[in-house]
Design an enzyme around this catalytic site. Structure first.
Site, mmCIF file in Angstrom:
data_model
loop_
_atom_site.group_PDB
_atom_site.id
_atom_site.type_symbol
_atom_site.label_atom_id
_atom_site.label_comp_id
_atom_site.label_asym_id
_atom_site.label_seq_id
_atom_site.Cartn_x
_atom_site.Cartn_y
_atom_site.Cartn_z
ATOM 1 N N CYS A 125 0.701 -1.306 0.080
ATOM 2 C CA CYS A 125 -0.170 -0.077 -0.208
ATOM 3 C C CYS A 125 0.943 1.251 0.013
ATOM 4 O O CYS A 125 1.671 1.514 0.940
ATOM 5 C CB CYS A 125 -0.867 -0.084 1.110
ATOM 6 N N CYS B 234 0.456 3.634 3.243
ATOM 7 C CA CYS B 234 1.345 2.791 4.242
ATOM 8 C C CYS B 234 2.657 3.259 4.192
ATOM 9 O O CYS B 234 3.447 3.731 4.969
ATOM 10 C CB CYS B 234 0.966 1.434 4.269
#
Length: 141
Positions: free
Chosen positions: A58, A61
């Site tokens: 991600c 993230c």
């Protein structure tokens, strides 16, 4: 020049989305064994802080990791939060059952823990100073 520019762009993209997130030493990487139902186990009973539930693929993230690293270093240097405030991370691709049990539906999700108890999702912005202020407020109450 075009090849150099392309290599720089590729390197930047590889750094943004990595299979191996570069967490600092102060960020606790947590596994299922650190949890008791939806709460932390007693090894963290006197601590309060935030846990980021993430997926290494991600990009949001990945961009959050430096903030967590800086936050954990800052907490470690603050006398009030030393040994009481913490920042943790759970890789939901490795700990899929834990992510499901904690109700994680998107990445990154920040959960608030106060003295073992899961207090729910973090409600504020992801600015480092606001995150630190939030943890310091947890420690005062």
């Amino acid at each position: 020049r075009e090849i150099i520019r392309e290599n720089i762009i590729n390197e930047q993209m590889n750094n943004q989305v990595s299979d191996e997130p570069k967490f600092g030493q102060k960020v606790q990487i947590l596994k299922l064994k650190y949890f008791n139902n939806n709460n932390l186990n007693n090894s963290n009973k006197d601590k309060s802080g935030l846990i980021m539930f993430y997926a290494p693929w991600c990009p949001h993230c990945t961009r959050m990791i430096p903030t967590l690293n800086n936050l954990s270093e800052s907490l470690d240097q603050d006398r009030m939060s030393l040994n009481k405030g913490f920042v943790g991370a759970v890789n939901c691709t490795e700990e899929e059952n834990l992510g499901t049990r904690m109700g994680i539906s998107g990445y990154p999700t920040l959960k608030v823990f106060k003295k073992v108890r899961n207090m729910g999702d973090y409600p504020g912005s992801r600015d480092e100073s606001e995150l630190k202020n939030y943890i310091m407020q947890l420690l005062r109450n």
